[in-house]
Design an enzyme around this catalytic site. Structure first.
Site: not given
Length: 451
Positions: A92, A156
């Protein structure tokens, strides 16, 4: 880089790595599904899963984590009786911010001036590619000498803790002798660095209310308590005159004993405007790695455009506090909440809500894994000795893993050196760093297996 078979193999794989990174960067995998389609993150997760299967990984799975995102897991068995190493990265990315400010499209990997530009190129899709390169180089030169687990996180950057909660609920999944977190970076390009400490953080939302509704500033201003003015005064109380963080009860004077950060170099890295002073006291390393740091991330109040002559009835802010190793983030949160409440003037109503928290991390740099990494980096970066640095940011998963697996050694390396400009516009990765760190990781795995 001195010639050796592993280095030669990695060098030959760089064109393929660039093509793969371009594919991965093309996914708009921001784990904020109010802004970006969930299908983009799912596409990136499937890309990583397919790459692991292609490399012979077993038990490849998309793990549905409690925050609604997916982490990708795979296991590559090594020789019988070998140690197990967990390799971490995240697929991500941060939102691109102002896309018009990018020199090239943020989700289109673009080569310029010797670097590859694109959101996630360094943080941390490049980390996924780094792990793949290291494993391919070993497979081409005698095989992977340890058991490998790979985990690629899907949220994250949002800090929602999905993988942390999943790991706590499935503690056997990520157990390993050593964990390599590929989400840090060298102190500067060409200087091999492991990150030995991370600051923790707490995130709070403060709301101040003074009136039942906004009032005309001409009719009531001067006596009616202004909530925005009260908020400004409270936020200002979080800093001393020199800009140092001042949270009541929180010790501000810790020192950093490792690698130092030259002040002029920091000014260049941070792109501080000419004539503007740095804030705080002590060395730069003290300020960014060893001491608490408060940041006002946002304020809800009327924008300048369209503002009316009103005394504000309410205002709120999002406040981040970075806390160094040795400071408990839970205790720091309590101190920050108490500070904001007691410093609110005029009897204004104040509420403080915690919206995020993560503990600081400090590694054991005397462990065998660090010796194996130092030896590997000396080969990948000829003439350079591995350095130890701190990092002002937080990776809460490190603490979760350290708590779940207290015997595991944890190393942090990666591609996010200062020129990468992670989280900003025009993020980029140095292909030379990708190559050297992939070599270093491959040699580390070989060294670690032999020790």
């Amino acid at each position: 880089m001195s010639s050796n078979p592993v280095a030669e193999t990695v060098a030959s794989l760089i064109p393929r790595a660039k093509a793969e990174l371009a594919e991965l960067v093309a996914f708009k995998s921001v784990a904020d599904f109010d802004q970006f389609p969930k299908s983009e993150s799912e596409g990136a997760a499937n890309w990583v899963a397919d790459a692991l299967r292609t490399e012979g990984f077993q038990d490849v799975a998309l793990l549905d984590t409690p925050d609604g995102t997916q982490s990708v897991y795979g296991y590559l068995p090594g020789p019988e009786g070998a140690r197990t190493v967990l390799l971490y990265a995240h697929y991500d990315v941060q939102p691109p911010l102002d896309e018009a400010a990018w020199t090239s499209p943020p989700f289109e990997l673009t080569e310029r001036d010797g670097r590859w530009y694109g959101r996630g190129a360094a943080d941390c899709k490049g980390g996924v590619i780094m792990h793949l390169l290291a494993l391919r180089a070993l497979k081409a030169n005698g095989g992977v000498p340890v058991h490998i687990k790979v985990i690629a996180e899907g949220s994250e950057e949002m800090g929602t803790g999905g993988l942390e909660r999943y790991a706590e609920e499935h503690p056997d999944l990520l157990t390993a002798d050593t964990i390599v977190i590929g989400d840090a970076g060298n102190f500067r390009v060409g200087l091999p660095t492991v990150t030995s400490t991370l600051r923790g953080m707490t995130l709070v939302r403060v709301q101040i209310d003074t009136l039942e509704g906004n009032l005309h500033s001409g009719q009531f201003g001067g006596a009616a308590p202004d909530a925005l003015a009260a908020l400004i005064r409270v936020l200002d109380s979080l800093r001393a005159e020199d800009g140092s963080t001042t949270v009541d009860g929180l010790a501000p004077e810790s020192r950093w004993d490792g690698l130092q950060y030259d002040e002029e170099q920091f000014r260049r890295d941070a792109k501080v405007l000419d004539g503007v002073q740095l804030i705080g006291s002590g060395s730069v390393a003290d300020r960014i790695w060893a001491r608490p740091a408060v940041t006002v991330l946002g304020i809800d109040c009327p924008p300048v455009v369209g503002a009316t002559p009103s005394v504000q009835a309410g205002a709120r802010a999002l406040v981040s506090l970075r806390v160094p190793p040795g400071v408990d983030a839970v205790e720091a949160t309590k101190l920050l909440q108490a500070h904001l409440e007691t410093r609110t003037p005029w009897g204004a109503r104040v509420s403080v809500e915690q919206v995020g928290q993560g503990q600081a991390f400090s590694a054991d740099t005397t462990s065998p894994a660090y010796a194996a990494m130092a030896e590997a980096m000396a080969v990948a970066y000829p003439g350079q000795e591995m350095q130890y640095a701190g990092q002002g940011g937080s990776i809460p998963l490190c603490n979760t893993l350290a708590s779940l697996y207290p015997q595991a050694e944890i190393l942090l390396i990666g591609l996010s050196e200062p020129e990468a400009q992670i989280h900003a516009v025009n993020e980029s990765v140095s292909p030379e760093e990708l190559e050297r760190l992939s070599v270093a990781e491959a040699l580390f795995l070989r060294n670690y297996a032999a020790n």
